[in-house]
Design a protein around this motif. Structure first.
Motif, PDB file in Angstrom:
ATOM      1  N   PHE A 133       0.849  -1.188   0.000  1.00 48.76           N
ATOM      2  CA  PHE A 133       0.000   0.000   0.000  1.00 48.76           C
ATOM      3  C   PHE A 133       0.886   1.239   0.000  1.00 48.76           C
ATOM      4  CE2 PHE A 133      -2.166  -3.371   2.298  1.00 48.76           C
ATOM      5  CZ  PHE A 133      -3.468  -3.340   1.800  1.00 48.76           C
ATOM      6  N   ASP A 134       0.510   2.257  -0.762  1.00 44.75           N
ATOM      7  CA  ASP A 134       1.171   3.561  -0.701  1.00 44.75           C
ATOM      8  C   ASP A 134       0.370   4.397   0.290  1.00 44.75           C
ATOM      9  OD1 ASP A 134       3.185   2.974  -2.520  1.00 44.75           O
ATOM     10  OD2 ASP A 134       1.975   3.626  -4.237  1.00 44.75           O
ATOM     11  N   LEU A 135       0.973   4.655   1.463  1.00 42.91           N
ATOM     12  CA  LEU A 135       0.249   5.297   2.558  1.00 42.91           C
ATOM     13  C   LEU A 135       0.811   6.674   2.874  1.00 42.91           C
ATOM     14  CD1 LEU A 135       0.000   2.232   4.981  1.00 42.91           C
ATOM     15  CD2 LEU A 135      -1.735   3.088   3.382  1.00 42.91           C
ATOM     16  N   PRO A 136      -0.075   7.612   3.180  1.00 38.83           N
ATOM     17  CA  PRO A 136       0.396   8.929   3.622  1.00 38.83           C
ATOM     18  C   PRO A 136       0.836   8.855   5.084  1.00 38.83           C
ATOM     19  CG  PRO A 136      -2.001   8.845   3.687  1.00 38.83           C
ATOM     20  CD  PRO A 136      -1.534   7.538   3.089  1.00 38.83           C
ATOM     21  N   ALA A 137       1.518   9.894   5.531  1.00 40.20           N
ATOM     22  CA  ALA A 137       1.861   9.985   6.949  1.00 40.20           C
ATOM     23  C   ALA A 137       0.556  10.007   7.747  1.00 40.20           C
ATOM     24  CB  ALA A 137       2.668  11.254   7.207  1.00 40.20           C
ATOM     25  N   GLY A 138       0.618   9.490   8.961  1.00 45.72           N
ATOM     26  CA  GLY A 138      -0.562   9.521   9.819  1.00 45.72           C
ATOM     27  C   GLY A 138      -0.890   8.144  10.376  1.00 45.72           C
ATOM     28  N   ARG A 139      -2.084   8.054  10.938  1.00 47.17           N
ATOM     29  CA  ARG A 139      -2.543   6.821  11.586  1.00 47.17           C
ATOM     30  C   ARG A 139      -3.461   6.059  10.639  1.00 47.17           C
ATOM     31  NH1 ARG A 139      -6.580   5.376  15.854  1.00 47.17           N
ATOM     32  NH2 ARG A 139      -5.546   3.809  17.133  1.00 47.17           N
ATOM     33  N   HIS A 140      -3.249   4.752  10.554  1.00 47.62           N
ATOM     34  CA  HIS A 140      -4.019   3.882   9.683  1.00 47.62           C
ATOM     35  C   HIS A 140      -4.536   2.691  10.484  1.00 47.62           C
ATOM     36  CE1 HIS A 140      -2.146   6.162   6.455  1.00 47.62           C
ATOM     37  NE2 HIS A 140      -1.013   5.996   7.116  1.00 47.62           N
ATOM     38  N   LEU A 141      -5.550   2.048   9.975  1.00 49.38           N
ATOM     39  CA  LEU A 141      -6.097   0.852  10.591  1.00 49.38           C
ATOM     40  C   LEU A 141      -5.861  -0.322   9.642  1.00 49.38           C
ATOM     41  CD1 LEU A 141      -7.757  -0.033  13.110  1.00 49.38           C
ATOM     42  CD2 LEU A 141      -9.790   0.152  11.671  1.00 49.38           C
ATOM     43  N   VAL A 142      -5.238  -1.380  10.134  1.00 43.56           N
ATOM     44  CA  VAL A 142      -5.002  -2.588   9.346  1.00 43.56           C
ATOM     45  C   VAL A 142      -6.078  -3.592   9.749  1.00 43.56           C
ATOM     46  CG1 VAL A 142      -3.398  -4.475   8.842  1.00 43.56           C
ATOM     47  CG2 VAL A 142      -2.522  -2.153   9.221  1.00 43.56           C
ATOM     48  N   GLN A 143      -6.853  -4.037   8.772  1.00 42.30           N
ATOM     49  CA  GLN A 143      -7.944  -4.984   9.006  1.00 42.30           C
ATOM     50  C   GLN A 143      -7.570  -6.341   8.417  1.00 42.30           C
ATOM     51  OE1 GLN A 143     -11.814  -2.085   8.867  1.00 42.30           O
ATOM     52  NE2 GLN A 143     -11.463  -3.274   7.044  1.00 42.30           N
ATOM     53  N   ILE A 144      -7.678  -7.375   9.222  1.00 43.03           N
ATOM     54  CA  ILE A 144      -7.457  -8.747   8.771  1.00 43.03           C
ATOM     55  C   ILE A 144      -8.786  -9.462   8.885  1.00 43.03           C
ATOM     56  CG2 ILE A 144      -6.247 -10.920   9.208  1.00 43.03           C
ATOM     57  CD1 ILE A 144      -3.970  -9.178  10.431  1.00 43.03           C
ATOM     58  N   ALA A 145      -9.188 -10.170   7.831  1.00 46.34           N
ATOM     59  CA  ALA A 145     -10.478 -10.867   7.831  1.00 46.34           C
ATOM     60  C   ALA A 145     -10.357 -12.177   7.063  1.00 46.34           C
ATOM     61  CB  ALA A 145     -11.551  -9.995   7.177  1.00 46.34           C
ATOM     62  N   GLY A 146     -11.248 -13.098   7.374  1.00 46.11           N
ATOM     63  CA  GLY A 146     -11.350 -14.335   6.609  1.00 46.11           C
ATOM     64  C   GLY A 146     -10.272 -15.362   6.884  1.00 46.11           C
ATOM     65  N   SER A 147      -9.602 -15.276   8.038  1.00 46.30           N
ATOM     66  CA  SER A 147      -8.572 -16.271   8.381  1.00 46.30           C
ATOM     67  C   SER A 147      -9.243 -17.489   9.002  1.00 46.30           C
ATOM     68  CB  SER A 147      -7.581 -15.666   9.380  1.00 46.30           C
ATOM     69  OG  SER A 147      -6.677 -16.650   9.833  1.00 46.30           O
ATOM     70  N   LYS A 148      -9.010 -18.655   8.444  1.00 53.23           N
ATOM     71  CA  LYS A 148      -9.572 -19.868   9.059  1.00 53.23           C
ATOM     72  C   LYS A 148      -8.918 -20.144  10.409  1.00 53.23           C
ATOM     73  CE  LYS A 148     -11.447 -21.787   4.937  1.00 53.23           C
ATOM     74  NZ  LYS A 148     -11.707 -22.904   4.075  1.00 53.23           N
ATOM     75  N   PRO A 149      -7.578 -20.088  10.516  1.00 51.45           N
ATOM     76  CA  PRO A 149      -6.973 -20.264  11.842  1.00 51.45           C
ATOM     77  C   PRO A 149      -7.260 -19.048  12.734  1.00 51.45           C
ATOM     78  CG  PRO A 149      -5.335 -20.611  10.106  1.00 51.45           C
ATOM     79  CD  PRO A 149      -6.570 -20.049   9.451  1.00 51.45           C
ATOM     80  N   ALA A 150      -7.228 -19.252  14.028  1.00 56.18           N
ATOM     81  CA  ALA A 150      -7.466 -18.173  14.990  1.00 56.18           C
ATOM     82  C   ALA A 150      -6.195 -17.377  15.295  1.00 56.18           C
ATOM     83  CB  ALA A 150      -8.068 -18.738  16.273  1.00 56.18           C
ATOM     84  N   THR A 151      -5.083 -17.730  14.656  1.00 50.09           N
ATOM     85  CA  THR A 151      -3.857 -16.945  14.805  1.00 50.09           C
ATOM     86  C   THR A 151      -3.242 -16.727  13.430  1.00 50.09           C
ATOM     87  OG1 THR A 151      -2.436 -18.884  15.118  1.00 50.09           O
ATOM     88  CG2 THR A 151      -3.319 -17.840  17.125  1.00 50.09           C
ATOM     89  N   VAL A 152      -2.496 -15.630  13.326  1.00 46.79           N
ATOM     90  CA  VAL A 152      -1.780 -15.327  12.086  1.00 46.79           C
ATOM     91  C   VAL A 152      -0.535 -14.519  12.454  1.00 46.79           C
ATOM     92  CG1 VAL A 152      -3.047 -13.165  11.581  1.00 46.79           C
ATOM     93  CG2 VAL A 152      -2.035 -14.463   9.713  1.00 46.79           C
ATOM     94  N   ARG A 153       0.573 -14.818  11.800  1.00 44.60           N
ATOM     95  CA  ARG A 153       1.770 -13.971  11.944  1.00 44.60           C
ATOM     96  C   ARG A 153       1.578 -12.825  10.957  1.00 44.60           C
ATOM     97  NH1 ARG A 153       7.141 -14.812  13.653  1.00 44.60           N
ATOM     98  NH2 ARG A 153       6.597 -16.989  13.929  1.00 44.60           N
ATOM     99  N   VAL A 154       1.786 -11.610  11.440  1.00 48.81           N
ATOM    100  CA  VAL A 154       1.602 -10.419  10.615  1.00 48.81           C
ATOM    101  C   VAL A 154       2.783  -9.488  10.840  1.00 48.81           C
ATOM    102  CG1 VAL A 154       0.145  -9.309  12.376  1.00 48.81           C
ATOM    103  CG2 VAL A 154       0.009  -8.525  10.018  1.00 48.81           C
TER     104      VAL A 154
END
Length: 166
Positions: A133-154
């Protein structure tokens, strides 16, 4: 039946024996195998922060209980999901890497930011996907969805992190 067996072999993931030695990762992913632990937020307020270059193994929540800022892409109500914040001092091309199949979006304000590129990590690296993603300076929200396992390395990483200047 022989054709089906051949197709299954072609579609099968890389066998564990082929990954006896983990792949080396180049910058900005060299810290991928290190990790902290985090519980992804179920709402934006209080969501934990991703720090560029610092991977975490995140515990996710059933996606139906996550209050996404904008409707996520594919499979939002299926599986597990969670939220993280990401703050940038200056504009940057940021990659979000995951070790499993899941949908990842970045939201700035109330707008979902369009991704600029998608890819996979090297074979045997543990990086399943990287979305840029090309992001501007500032605060962003990262959304993760649709993972079958209940954990993910990010992990979030700046494309220019530790790269030669020139």
């Amino acid at each position: 039946m022989t054709i089906l067996a051949a197709l299954l072999l072609v579609a099968a993931p890389v066998a564990a024996t082929e990954c006896a030695t983990p792949a080396s990762l180049a910058e900005p992913w060299t810290s991928w195998t290190q990790s902290g632990q985090a519980r992804a937020g179920a709402q934006a307020h209080g969501a934990p922060t991703l720090i560029l270059g610092k991977p975490v193994v995140a515990t996710l929540t059933p996606a139906a209980h996550v209050q996404f800022a904008t409707p996520p892409g594919n499979g939002a109500k299926e599986g597990h999901g969670g939220l993280f914040t990401l703050s940038l001092k200056q504009a940057a091309r940021v990659g979000i890497a995951l070790d499993g199949p899941a949908w990842v979006d970045v939201v700035t304000g109330t707008t979902t930011v369009a991704s600029t590129e998608h890819g996979h990590g090297p074979a045997c690296s543990g990086v399943r996907k990287i979305v840029w993603f090309d992001l501007p300076a500032g605060r962003h929200l990262v959304q993760i969805a649709g993972s079958k396992p209940a954990t993910v390395r990010v992990m979030a990483a700046d494309a220019k992190a530790n790269q030669p200047v020139g």
